[in-house]
Motif scaffolding. Structure first.
Motif, PDB file in Angstrom:
ATOM      1  N   ALA A  75       0.811  -1.277   0.576  1.00 56.64           N
ATOM      2  CA  ALA A  75      -0.315   0.054  -0.427  1.00 56.64           C
ATOM      3  C   ALA A  75       0.904   1.266   0.203  1.00 56.64           C
ATOM      4  N   GLN A  76       0.167   2.122  -0.131  1.00 54.36           N
ATOM      5  CA  GLN A  76       0.775   3.633  -0.975  1.00 54.36           C
ATOM      6  C   GLN A  76       0.620   4.338   0.769  1.00 54.36           C
ATOM      7  N   VAL A  77       1.773   5.240   1.247  1.00 56.23           N
ATOM      8  CA  VAL A  77       1.648   6.156   2.976  1.00 56.23           C
ATOM      9  C   VAL A  77       1.462   7.447   1.682  1.00 56.23           C
ATOM     10  N   LEU A  78      -0.745   8.034   2.438  1.00 54.70           N
ATOM     11  CA  LEU A  78      -0.694   8.385   2.003  1.00 54.70           C
ATOM     12  C   LEU A  78      -0.465  10.073   3.052  1.00 54.70           C
ATOM     13  N   SER A  79      -0.631   9.418   4.586  1.00 55.53           N
ATOM     14  CA  SER A  79      -0.671  10.647   4.901  1.00 55.53           C
ATOM     15  C   SER A  79      -0.511  10.061   6.742  1.00 55.53           C
ATOM     16  N   ILE A  80       0.094  10.877   7.847  1.00 57.44           N
ATOM     17  CA  ILE A  80       0.250  10.238   9.381  1.00 57.44           C
ATOM     18  C   ILE A  80       0.173  11.311   9.936  1.00 57.44           C
ATOM     19  N   ALA A  81      -0.500  11.019  11.101  1.00 58.13           N
ATOM     20  CA  ALA A  81      -0.939  11.776  12.145  1.00 58.13           C
ATOM     21  C   ALA A  81      -1.644  11.057  13.598  1.00 58.13           C
ATOM     22  N   ASN A  82      -0.957  11.446  14.142  1.00 62.16           N
ATOM     23  CA  ASN A  82      -1.504  10.773  15.537  1.00 62.16           C
ATOM     24  C   ASN A  82      -0.642   9.176  15.593  1.00 62.16           C
ATOM     25  N   ASN A  83       0.352   9.022  15.634  1.00 60.00           N
ATOM     26  CA  ASN A  83       0.346   7.200  15.821  1.00 60.00           C
ATOM     27  C   ASN A  83      -0.424   6.407  14.155  1.00 60.00           C
ATOM     28  N   GLU A  84      -0.706   7.659  13.131  1.00 58.13           N
ATOM     29  CA  GLU A  84      -1.750   6.827  12.492  1.00 58.13           C
ATOM     30  C   GLU A  84      -1.246   6.604  11.204  1.00 58.13           C
ATOM     31  N   ALA A  85      -1.529   5.531  10.114  1.00 55.05           N
ATOM     32  CA  ALA A  85      -1.118   5.797   8.901  1.00 55.05           C
ATOM     33  C   ALA A  85      -1.752   5.669   8.327  1.00 55.05           C
ATOM     34  N   PHE A  96      -7.737   3.348   3.925  1.00 49.00           N
ATOM     35  CA  PHE A  96      -8.019   2.688   5.774  1.00 49.00           C
ATOM     36  C   PHE A  96      -6.852   3.160   6.580  1.00 49.00           C
ATOM     37  N   ILE A  97      -6.865   3.564   7.632  1.00 46.04           N
ATOM     38  CA  ILE A  97      -6.338   3.826   8.504  1.00 46.04           C
ATOM     39  C   ILE A  97      -5.501   2.688   9.520  1.00 46.04           C
ATOM     40  N   ILE A  98      -4.546   2.330   9.532  1.00 44.83           N
ATOM     41  CA  ILE A  98      -3.492   1.692  10.698  1.00 44.83           C
ATOM     42  C   ILE A  98      -2.833   2.029  11.461  1.00 44.83           C
ATOM     43  N   PRO A  99      -2.587   2.081  12.914  1.00 44.17           N
ATOM     44  CA  PRO A  99      -2.039   2.048  14.501  1.00 44.17           C
ATOM     45  C   PRO A  99      -0.792   2.015  13.732  1.00 44.17           C
ATOM     46  N   ILE A 100       0.308   2.628  13.531  1.00 49.61           N
ATOM     47  CA  ILE A 100       2.177   3.013  13.781  1.00 49.61           C
ATOM     48  C   ILE A 100       2.660   2.088  15.535  1.00 49.61           C
ATOM     49  N   GLU A 101       3.461   0.818  15.239  1.00 47.19           N
ATOM     50  CA  GLU A 101       4.004   0.070  16.211  1.00 47.19           C
ATOM     51  C   GLU A 101       4.667   2.482  16.640  1.00 47.19           C
ATOM     52  N   PRO A 102       4.894   1.676  18.090  1.00 48.38           N
ATOM     53  CA  PRO A 102       5.160   2.563  18.254  1.00 48.38           C
ATOM     54  C   PRO A 102       7.263   2.654  18.426  1.00 48.38           C
ATOM     55  N   GLY A 103       7.735   3.422  17.484  1.00 53.97           N
ATOM     56  CA  GLY A 103       9.200   3.268  17.398  1.00 53.97           C
ATOM     57  C   GLY A 103       9.743   3.157  15.670  1.00 53.97           C
ATOM     58  N   ASP A 104       8.459   2.915  14.880  1.00 51.68           N
ATOM     59  CA  ASP A 104       8.303   2.879  13.759  1.00 51.68           C
ATOM     60  C   ASP A 104       7.626   3.991  13.142  1.00 51.68           C
ATOM     61  N   GLU A 105       7.685   4.824  13.619  1.00 54.25           N
ATOM     62  CA  GLU A 105       7.271   6.522  13.112  1.00 54.25           C
ATOM     63  C   GLU A 105       7.980   7.158  12.580  1.00 54.25           C
ATOM     64  N   ASN A 106       8.868   7.421  12.531  1.00 50.17           N
ATOM     65  CA  ASN A 106      10.340   7.497  11.529  1.00 50.17           C
ATOM     66  C   ASN A 106      10.481   6.656  10.252  1.00 50.17           C
ATOM     67  N   LYS A 107       9.995   5.786  10.555  1.00 54.12           N
ATOM     68  CA  LYS A 107      10.625   4.799   9.065  1.00 54.12           C
ATOM     69  C   LYS A 107       9.221   4.579   8.213  1.00 54.12           C
TER      70      LYS A 107
END
Length: 129
Positions: A75-85, A96-107
């Motif tokens: 999938a393509q990442v459209l946007s990132i906000a509030n630890n969700e992609a 759709f929205i998927i929560p981002i795992e802690p530590g993966d925000e910068n990746k």
């Protein structure tokens, strides 16, 4: 139905199974010899794919367990906000929205393509280490 039934003796380390309806990766399997009045048992240690919790179960080797059918998609990442992609599937163009795992925000960066797994009605972004 997003699982199949498999006998415990057919499971292997590195594969997946359901423990309490949670998809888990098998980390260790130890089997005991059959006893005087019973059959051999297998002790399975696994870690949940979505919650990273360690789980341990014991079953007879002829017992049937559920193995999840995991769909691996891009999938393509459209946007990132509030630890969700917010993602858009590369084949179906579903967003759709998927929560981002802690530590993966910068990746994970907007505009990039990521792999994600879908099983049992749950989704998780899988990053290459």
């Amino acid at each position: 139905m997003s699982w199949q039934d498999v006998e415990v003796r057919e499971l292997k380390v590195g594969r997946y199974m359901l423990i309490d309806d949670i998809p888990c990766k098998i980390m260790e399997i130890t089997t005991s010899k059959p006893g005087k009045h019973g059959e051999a048992k297998a002790r399975i240690v696994a870690i949940g794919i979505f919650d990273s919790q360690k789980k341990s179960v014991v079953f007879p080797v002829k017992h049937k367990v559920k193995v999840p059918i995991i769909e691996k998609k891009n999938a393509q990442v459209l946007s990132i906000a509030n630890n969700e992609a917010q993602l858009m599937d590369s084949e179906t163009f579903e967003t759709f929205i998927i929560p981002i795992e802690p530590g993966d925000e910068n990746k994970i960066k907007a505009g990039t393509e990521v792999s994600y797994w879908e099983t049992m009605g749950m989704r998780k972004i899988m990053l290459q280490n």
